[in-house]
Write a protein that holds these residues in place. Structure first.
Motif, short mmCIF file in Angstrom:
data_model
loop_
_atom_site.label_atom_id
_atom_site.label_comp_id
_atom_site.label_asym_id
_atom_site.label_seq_id
_atom_site.Cartn_x
_atom_site.Cartn_y
_atom_site.Cartn_z
N GLY A 1 0.31 -6.86 3.59
CA GLY A 1 0.34 -8.31 3.48
C GLY A 1 -0.33 -9.04 4.61
O GLY A 1 -0.45 -10.26 4.57
N GLY A 2 -0.76 -8.32 5.64
CA GLY A 2 -1.43 -8.95 6.77
C GLY A 2 -2.91 -9.15 6.48
O GLY A 2 -3.42 -8.74 5.44
N PRO A 3 -3.64 -9.80 7.39
CA PRO A 3 -5.04 -10.14 7.16
C PRO A 3 -5.95 -8.93 6.97
O PRO A 3 -6.86 -8.95 6.15
N THR A 4 -5.70 -7.86 7.72
CA THR A 4 -6.51 -6.64 7.56
C THR A 4 -6.22 -5.99 6.22
O THR A 4 -7.13 -5.58 5.50
N ASP A 5 -4.95 -5.90 5.89
CA ASP A 5 -4.51 -5.29 4.64
C ASP A 5 -5.10 -6.03 3.43
O ASP A 5 -5.53 -5.39 2.46
N MET A 6 -5.15 -7.34 3.49
CA MET A 6 -5.64 -8.13 2.35
C MET A 6 -7.10 -7.83 2.05
O MET A 6 -7.49 -7.68 0.89
N VAL A 7 -7.92 -7.74 3.07
CA VAL A 7 -9.34 -7.44 2.87
C VAL A 7 -9.52 -5.99 2.45
O VAL A 7 -10.30 -5.67 1.55
N ALA A 8 -8.79 -5.08 3.10
CA ALA A 8 -8.91 -3.66 2.80
C ALA A 8 -8.61 -3.36 1.34
O ALA A 8 -9.30 -2.56 0.70
N ARG A 9 -7.59 -4.01 0.79
CA ARG A 9 -7.21 -3.74 -0.60
C ARG A 9 -8.26 -4.26 -1.60
O ARG A 9 -8.49 -3.64 -2.64
N VAL A 10 -8.87 -5.38 -1.27
CA VAL A 10 -9.95 -5.89 -2.13
C VAL A 10 -11.10 -4.90 -2.17
O VAL A 10 -11.63 -4.57 -3.25
N LEU A 11 -11.49 -4.39 -1.02
CA LEU A 11 -12.61 -3.45 -0.95
C LEU A 11 -12.25 -2.10 -1.54
O LEU A 11 -13.06 -1.46 -2.23
N ALA A 12 -11.02 -1.64 -1.27
CA ALA A 12 -10.59 -0.32 -1.77
C ALA A 12 -10.63 -0.26 -3.29
O ALA A 12 -11.02 0.76 -3.86
N GLN A 13 -10.23 -1.33 -3.94
CA GLN A 13 -10.24 -1.34 -5.40
C GLN A 13 -11.66 -1.18 -5.94
O GLN A 13 -11.91 -0.40 -6.87
N ASN A 14 -12.60 -1.89 -5.35
CA ASN A 14 -13.99 -1.80 -5.81
C ASN A 14 -14.59 -0.42 -5.51
O ASN A 14 -15.26 0.17 -6.37
N VAL A 15 -14.33 0.10 -4.31
CA VAL A 15 -14.86 1.42 -3.94
C VAL A 15 -14.27 2.51 -4.82
O VAL A 15 -14.96 3.45 -5.21
N SER A 16 -12.98 2.38 -5.17
CA SER A 16 -12.34 3.34 -6.08
C SER A 16 -13.08 3.43 -7.39
O SER A 16 -13.34 4.52 -7.91
N GLU A 17 -13.43 2.27 -7.93
CA GLU A 17 -14.13 2.23 -9.21
C GLU A 17 -15.51 2.88 -9.10
O GLU A 17 -15.95 3.57 -10.01
N GLN A 18 -16.18 2.66 -7.98
CA GLN A 18 -17.51 3.26 -7.80
C GLN A 18 -17.46 4.78 -7.68
O GLN A 18 -18.30 5.49 -8.25
N LEU A 19 -16.46 5.28 -6.95
CA LEU A 19 -16.39 6.72 -6.68
C LEU A 19 -15.67 7.50 -7.78
O LEU A 19 -15.73 8.73 -7.81
N GLY A 20 -14.99 6.79 -8.65
CA GLY A 20 -14.28 7.47 -9.73
C GLY A 20 -13.02 8.18 -9.28
O GLY A 20 -12.52 9.07 -9.96
N GLN A 21 -12.51 7.80 -8.11
CA GLN A 21 -11.26 8.35 -7.59
C GLN A 21 -10.46 7.21 -6.95
O GLN A 21 -11.03 6.27 -6.42
N SER A 22 -9.14 7.34 -7.00
CA SER A 22 -8.30 6.32 -6.38
C SER A 22 -8.50 6.30 -4.87
O SER A 22 -8.63 7.35 -4.24
N MET A 23 -8.55 5.11 -4.30
CA MET A 23 -8.53 4.95 -2.85
C MET A 23 -7.20 4.27 -2.54
O MET A 23 -7.01 3.08 -2.80
N ILE A 24 -6.28 5.05 -2.01
CA ILE A 24 -4.90 4.59 -1.81
C ILE A 24 -4.74 4.04 -0.41
O ILE A 24 -4.99 4.72 0.59
N VAL A 25 -4.31 2.78 -0.31
CA VAL A 25 -4.09 2.15 0.99
C VAL A 25 -2.76 2.62 1.56
O VAL A 25 -1.72 2.53 0.92
N ASP A 26 -2.81 3.16 2.79
CA ASP A 26 -1.62 3.67 3.47
C ASP A 26 -1.48 2.91 4.79
O ASP A 26 -2.27 3.08 5.71
N ASN A 27 -0.47 2.04 4.87
CA ASN A 27 -0.26 1.23 6.07
C ASN A 27 0.49 2.03 7.14
O ASN A 27 1.58 2.55 6.88
N LYS A 28 -0.11 2.11 8.32
CA LYS A 28 0.52 2.80 9.46
C LYS A 28 0.47 1.87 10.67
O LYS A 28 -0.36 2.04 11.56
N PRO A 29 1.33 0.85 10.70
CA PRO A 29 1.27 -0.15 11.77
C PRO A 29 1.87 0.33 13.07
O PRO A 29 2.60 1.33 13.11
N GLY A 30 1.55 -0.39 14.14
CA GLY A 30 2.16 -0.14 15.43
C GLY A 30 1.14 0.06 16.54
O GLY A 30 0.03 0.54 16.30
#
Length: 322
Positions: free
Chosen positions: A39-68
């Motif tokens: 839900g943070g600013p980095t996460d919001m952009v990453a998820r937008v890009l990950a969805q598009n890249v997943s479609e291009q590569l034909g494999q899921s790109m799963i966002v894994d948050n590891k904060p700290g």
């Protein structure tokens, strides 16, 4: 006999090509590590890009948050991961600040991580709680803050984060005495500012825009050289007394250093293509996020340049985290 041998040899010669094709990357989901909270600013952009890249590569790109630790927990996790293209880092500018802020890091950005692409930059916004102070300009807030004699605080997305250093520079420039309160990401800091637990923030615009539009936070200035199209009424910090000031939270993609070049190239191509996709651009524009794009070499050079720049800034501010 000769004919059979020829056929057998031909079949044997074809085996490496078949094997290589069977092992073509990617053959399973890819983990995109975001070293900041959901839900943070980095996460919001990453998820937008990950969805598009997943479609291009034909494999899921799963966002894994590891904060700290200002992103260093996630950064280190990827630096130590298998260099097979299935663990990818979505990093921020904090990766260039940490070498100057921490004497000991559990990873080395120069030797353990390889650049893939510079993706975007998110402007910073100086925001305050309108219920706590009736400030309409930076000058108004500076006058209020100085009158508090050190009884005010500012939040950030973490110790040494660009949101921390930008706020520190703001307070230092105007002679404001304030206490820093670090959080594990922008989202909890934003919530506490809205609740009145802290007094001001210089956070990424995509993290605070909804609060600004709802009137829960007051936008006093932005960190860009020019005013933002989505918030044209807000002056820049440069206009507001910090002449020449410019800053932003840039983002990019990195992988473990021994990741095969063909995998790096495919990731680079996919992310660059995503950054030109009309739907992606529309979503980024809503967040006031500027898409960039680069080659791996260009991003590597940019990271080195930023490490040197922030080393100078950190030394000038005197901020140290260990």
């Amino acid at each position: 006999m000769l004919q059979l041998s020829t056929i057998a040899l031909a079949a044997f010669a074809a085996l490496p090509a078949v094997h290589a094709q069977a092992q073509a990357w990617p053959t399973k989901p890819i983990t995109l590590v975001v070293p900041f909270p959901p839900g943070g600013p980095t996460d919001m952009v990453a998820r937008v890009l990950a969805q598009n890249v997943s479609e291009q590569l034909g494999q899921s790109m799963i966002v894994d948050n590891k904060p700290g630790a200002n992103g260093n927990i996630g950064n280190a996790f990827v630096a130590k991961a298998a260099a097979d293209g299935y663990t990818v880092l979505y990093n921020t500018s904090s990766i260039a600040l940490s070498p100057a802020l921490y004497k000991k890091l559990s990873y080395n950005v120069n030797t353990e991580l390889a650049p893939v692409v510079l993706t975007a930059v998110v402007p910073l916004a100086l925001v305050v709680n309108p219920d706590k102070v009736k400030a309409n300009t930076v000058a108004d807030y500076v006058q209020f803050a100085k009158a508090q004699n050190g009884r005010i605080s500012y939040g950030s997305a973490g110790n040494g984060n660009v949101t921390h250093l930008a706020a520190f520079q703001f307070a230092q420039h105007f002679g404001i005495e304030a206490t820093h309160v670090p959080y594990k990401g922008s989202a909890p800091a934003d919530v506490d500012l809205v609740a009145g637990q802290i007094d001001f923030l210089t956070d990424t615009i995509n993290s605070v825009s909804a609060f600004i539009k709802d009137g829960k936070l007051k936008l006093l200035a932005v960190s860009t050289p020019k005013r933002l199209p989505n918030f044209p009424q807000a002056p820049t910090l440069a206009e507001s007394g910090m002449t020449g000031y410019e800053s932003g939270a840039w983002q990019g993609v990195m992988v473990p250093v021994k990741t095969p070049k063909d995998v790096v190239d495919r990731l680079n191509t996919a992310f660059n293509k995503a950054l030109k996709d009309p739907e992606v651009l529309k979503k980024l524009a809503i967040q006031s996020t500027e898409p960039l794009g680069s080659t791996p070499a260009e991003y590597g050079a940019y990271v080195k340049k930023e490490i040197a720049r922030w080393d100078s800034v950190v030394k000038s501010t005197g901020v140290s985290l260990d």
